[in-house]
Design an enzyme around this catalytic site. Structure first.
Site, PDB file in Angstrom:
ATOM      1  N   THR A 135      10.292 -11.928   9.530  1.00  0.00           N
ATOM      2  CA  THR A 135      10.347 -10.980   8.407  1.00  0.00           C
ATOM      3  C   THR A 135      10.898  -9.647   8.873  1.00  0.00           C
ATOM      4  OG1 THR A 135       8.355 -12.006   7.528  1.00  0.00           O
ATOM      5  CG2 THR A 135       8.968  -9.884   6.580  1.00  0.00           C
ATOM      6  N   LEU A 139      10.488  -0.668   3.255  1.00  0.00           N
ATOM      7  CA  LEU A 139       9.089  -0.714   3.704  1.00  0.00           C
ATOM      8  C   LEU A 139       8.574  -2.141   3.851  1.00  0.00           C
ATOM      9  CD1 LEU A 139       9.376   2.220   2.291  1.00  0.00           C
ATOM     10  CD2 LEU A 139       6.906   2.133   2.202  1.00  0.00           C
ATOM     11  N   PHE A 178       0.830  -1.217   0.000  1.00  0.00           N
ATOM     12  CA  PHE A 178       0.000   0.000   0.000  1.00  0.00           C
ATOM     13  C   PHE A 178       0.866   1.270   0.000  1.00  0.00           C
ATOM     14  CE2 PHE A 178      -1.797   2.890   3.395  1.00  0.00           C
ATOM     15  CZ  PHE A 178      -2.432   3.721   2.498  1.00  0.00           C
ATOM     16  N   ILE A 179       1.666   1.482   1.037  1.00  0.00           N
ATOM     17  CA  ILE A 179       2.456   2.720   1.097  1.00  0.00           C
ATOM     18  C   ILE A 179       3.570   2.678   0.048  1.00  0.00           C
ATOM     19  CG2 ILE A 179       3.872   4.232   2.554  1.00  0.00           C
ATOM     20  CD1 ILE A 179       2.323   3.129   4.987  1.00  0.00           C
ATOM     21  N   GLY A 239       1.628  -7.529  -0.555  1.00  0.00           N
ATOM     22  CA  GLY A 239       1.626  -6.575  -1.675  1.00  0.00           C
ATOM     23  C   GLY A 239       0.909  -7.193  -2.867  1.00  0.00           C
ATOM     24  N   TYR A 245       5.234  -7.301  18.025  1.00  0.00           N
ATOM     25  CA  TYR A 245       5.400  -6.476  16.818  1.00  0.00           C
ATOM     26  C   TYR A 245       6.148  -5.190  17.172  1.00  0.00           C
ATOM     27  CZ  TYR A 245       4.070  -3.489  12.870  1.00  0.00           C
ATOM     28  OH  TYR A 245       4.088  -2.618  11.797  1.00  0.00           O
TER      29      TYR A 245
END
Ligand code: UDP
Length: 325
Positions: free
Chosen positions: A95, A76, A11-12, A36, A149
């Protein structure tokens, strides 16, 4: 600029690619298309200077391929979304931590500049009026997945910062507060695309908890130019910057505004947190940024109001019902 955008099909990331290409830069995207979507950047693929590498930040050879010839890295790629983190915490940790290590090593080896995207989750339960970059983190147990997170993103920040301090890597850290706009999927828990879709389908809007928790939603188009300006500014290296809107709204009010602007007959349905996420889930009661540091160094002043954003998302959902999966 010849920029590598990890997570560039997200998205970003895809909005950042739009901006970079539109302003004459070259872009290399590395994305594993886990969250994505190819469709997010398909319109850019014919543009001169745009290339796409399907691959993972966890695989050094993939990162090597994508970074070749670049001078700037926007990192990102990440496991994002509260729902995804709660449901697949191990994947999120791996990740975000291991992937960042791989990206940092390659960025340093290639002599690139770096911008790392962190998150307002860093502040945890700190409910100060305006959270500034030096404010304390208030977290629950790391065994609760939501806080894992926050911990992973904090390690990402420390890694980038330490590369800057010990190895002189020009690295900027940005803490993004709630960022919204077209192409944001509602699949991993993001509240606004979810409310927009529910309202247009006439479904109840699922407000978690009592709905008195607050957030500030910033348009992605207001965020993206600031990312570029920060990585371009020497004084930003080794520093962390909040980016976000300061227009605070309760989630209950957000639901009501979406319903009103959509002209929908939908009702609000309150869902207990343990039903929405898991037993013992802790939400953040409030999250409002102080963005003075960013706005005093580069041009950063969000222009879109929450109502502008909601109208834009409603128009997009009407144009392309179902939107991103
Ligand atoms: N939320 C909600 N209904 C939903 C999804 C989220 O009420 O269908 C709430 C969530 O509990 C949180 C706020 O909306 O209080 C923002 O959630 P989101 O996951 O978008 O971002 P967060 O700020 O929590 O990272």
């Amino acid at each position: 600029m010849r920029a590598l955008v990890t997570g560039g099909a997200g998205f970003i990331g895809s909005h950042l690619c739009d901006h970079l290409i539109a302003t004459g830069h070259e872009v290399s995207v590395l994305d594993d298309l886990s969250t994505g979507r190819h469709e997010n950047i398909a319109h850019l693929l014919g543009s001169p200077g745009m290339r796409f590498e399907l691959g993972s930040i966890l695989v050094p050879a993939d990162v090597e391929r994508a970074i070749d010839g670049c001078d700037t890295v926007f990192h990102l790629a990440a496991a994002v979304g509260v729902e995804l983190i709660v449901n697949r915490p191990l994947e999120g940790l791996t990740t975000n931590i291991r992937g960042t290590e791989v990206v940092l090593a390659a960025t340093h080896a290639h002599g690139c500049r770096l911008l790392v995207t962190s998150t307002s989750e860093i502040y945890g339960k700190n409910r100060s009026d305006r959270l500034s970059e030096e404010d304390d983190r208030i977290l629950g147990s790391p065994l609760k997945s939501r806080w894992s997170y926050s911990e992973a993103k904090a390690i990402e920040e420390i890694l980038a910062y330490t590369y800057w301090r010990e190895k002189g890597l020009p690295a900027v850290i940005v803490r993004l507060f709630n960022t919204v706009g077209p192409r944001q999927s509602d699949r991993y828990g993001m509240v606004l695309p979810r409310f927009v879709r529910q309202a247009l389908l006439g479904l109840p809007l699922t407000v978690y908890g009592d709905g008195r928790q607050t957030r500030c939603f910033c348009a992605v188009d207001d965020i993206v130019p600031a990312l570029v300006a920060l990585v371009d500014h020497r004084e930003a290296y080794g520093k962390v910057f909040n980016l976000g809107s300061t227009e605070e709204v309760t989630i209950e009010e957000l639901a009501r505004r979406v319903i009103a602007l959509a002209g929908s007959d939908s009702k609000v349905r309150h869902v207990p947190y343990e039903e929405a996420y898991e037993e013992g889930f802790e939400d953040m009661a409030r999250r409002v940024p102080d963005t003075t540091r960013a706005s005093s160094l580069v041009e950063f002043a969000p222009t879109k109001t929450l109502d502008d954003i909601i109208r834009e998302l409603l128009a997009e959902e009407r144009r392309d019902p179902g939107g991103p999966p």
